[in-house]
Write a protein that holds these residues in place. Structure first.
Motif, mmCIF file in Angstrom:
data_model
loop_
_atom_site.group_PDB
_atom_site.id
_atom_site.type_symbol
_atom_site.label_atom_id
_atom_site.label_comp_id
_atom_site.label_asym_id
_atom_site.label_seq_id
_atom_site.Cartn_x
_atom_site.Cartn_y
_atom_site.Cartn_z
ATOM 1 N N GLU A 114 0.836 -1.198 0.000
ATOM 2 C CA GLU A 114 0.000 0.000 0.000
ATOM 3 C C GLU A 114 0.879 1.261 0.000
ATOM 4 O O GLU A 114 0.623 2.212 -0.744
ATOM 5 C CB GLU A 114 -0.894 -0.037 1.240
ATOM 6 N N ILE A 115 1.929 1.263 0.811
ATOM 7 C CA ILE A 115 2.858 2.402 0.858
ATOM 8 C C ILE A 115 3.483 2.602 -0.513
ATOM 9 O O ILE A 115 3.519 3.722 -1.035
ATOM 10 C CB ILE A 115 3.951 2.181 1.930
ATOM 11 N N GLN A 116 3.958 1.526 -1.108
ATOM 12 C CA GLN A 116 4.597 1.630 -2.415
ATOM 13 C C GLN A 116 3.647 2.219 -3.453
ATOM 14 O O GLN A 116 4.014 3.129 -4.200
ATOM 15 C CB GLN A 116 5.089 0.260 -2.877
ATOM 16 N N GLN A 117 2.421 1.742 -3.493
ATOM 17 C CA GLN A 117 1.449 2.222 -4.472
ATOM 18 C C GLN A 117 1.096 3.693 -4.254
ATOM 19 O O GLN A 117 0.941 4.447 -5.205
ATOM 20 C CB GLN A 117 0.194 1.350 -4.424
ATOM 21 N N LYS A 118 0.997 4.099 -3.006
ATOM 22 C CA LYS A 118 0.654 5.484 -2.696
ATOM 23 C C LYS A 118 1.817 6.429 -2.990
ATOM 24 O O LYS A 118 1.630 7.493 -3.562
ATOM 25 C CB LYS A 118 0.204 5.608 -1.239
ATOM 26 N N VAL A 119 3.016 6.031 -2.610
ATOM 27 C CA VAL A 119 4.190 6.876 -2.839
ATOM 28 C C VAL A 119 4.481 7.010 -4.329
ATOM 29 O O VAL A 119 4.932 8.055 -4.790
ATOM 30 C CB VAL A 119 5.409 6.322 -2.061
ATOM 31 N N GLU A 120 4.203 5.965 -5.087
ATOM 32 C CA GLU A 120 4.419 6.005 -6.534
ATOM 33 C C GLU A 120 3.289 6.728 -7.270
ATOM 34 O O GLU A 120 3.391 6.962 -8.464
ATOM 35 C CB GLU A 120 4.572 4.592 -7.079
ATOM 36 N N GLY A 121 2.222 7.050 -6.568
ATOM 37 C CA GLY A 121 1.114 7.767 -7.198
ATOM 38 C C GLY A 121 0.111 6.880 -7.897
ATOM 39 O O GLY A 121 -0.764 7.365 -8.615
#
Length: 142
Positions: A114-121
């Motif tokens: 979830e963090i990865q997807q959010k940080v990557e936009g």
């Protein structure tokens, strides 16, 4: 968040940092005008009035960027949001944090994927989530 305007992010709790973001947004809204910001950013005027009144309504990073982009001295909303995400990505690099370590640092309030997807936009990030990540990353920089 939002163009590096919070250099002491690592010294603040996520709640204090979110309040600082909201104060910053309220300043822009006050300068540009509620109705103008609502029209240009495509947001509900009541949500904007809540920010001006010191409340902390649910907002996404994209919505906050749209508010800031109404200031004629700032770039467009997409650029502001991308720069804000870059602050997190570059901070993770400097702090030597991967998404698993960051998830642990935020007491697993967000999962690594979830963090990865959010940080990557790829998925929206709320300002509360952004403040949580921003604070955790900045507090771990070397």
């Amino acid at each position: 968040m939002l163009r590096g305007e919070f250099p002491s992010a690592g010294e603040q709790s996520p709640e204090t940092l979110r309040a600082a973001y909201d104060d910053h947004l309220a300043t822009v809204i006050g300068a540009v005008g509620v109705e103008t910001v609502a029209e240009r950013a495509g947001l509900d005027p009541e949500l904007l009035r809540a920010l001006v009144d010191g409340e902390h309504p649910e907002l996404t990073l994209s919505e906050a960027a749209a508010v800031l982009a109404t200031d004629p001295d700032r770039p467009d909303a997409d650029t502001i949001a991308a720069e804000a995400r870059d602050i997190l990505l570059m901070g993770m690099t400097t702090a030597v944090l991967d998404v698993e370590a960051l998830a642990s640092a935020v007491d697993d309030e967000l999962e690594p994927k979830e963090i990865q997807q959010k940080v990557e936009g790829r998925f929206p990030v709320t300002l509360d989530e952004y403040a949580l990540l921003h604070s955790a990353i900045e507090s771990r920089k070397r």
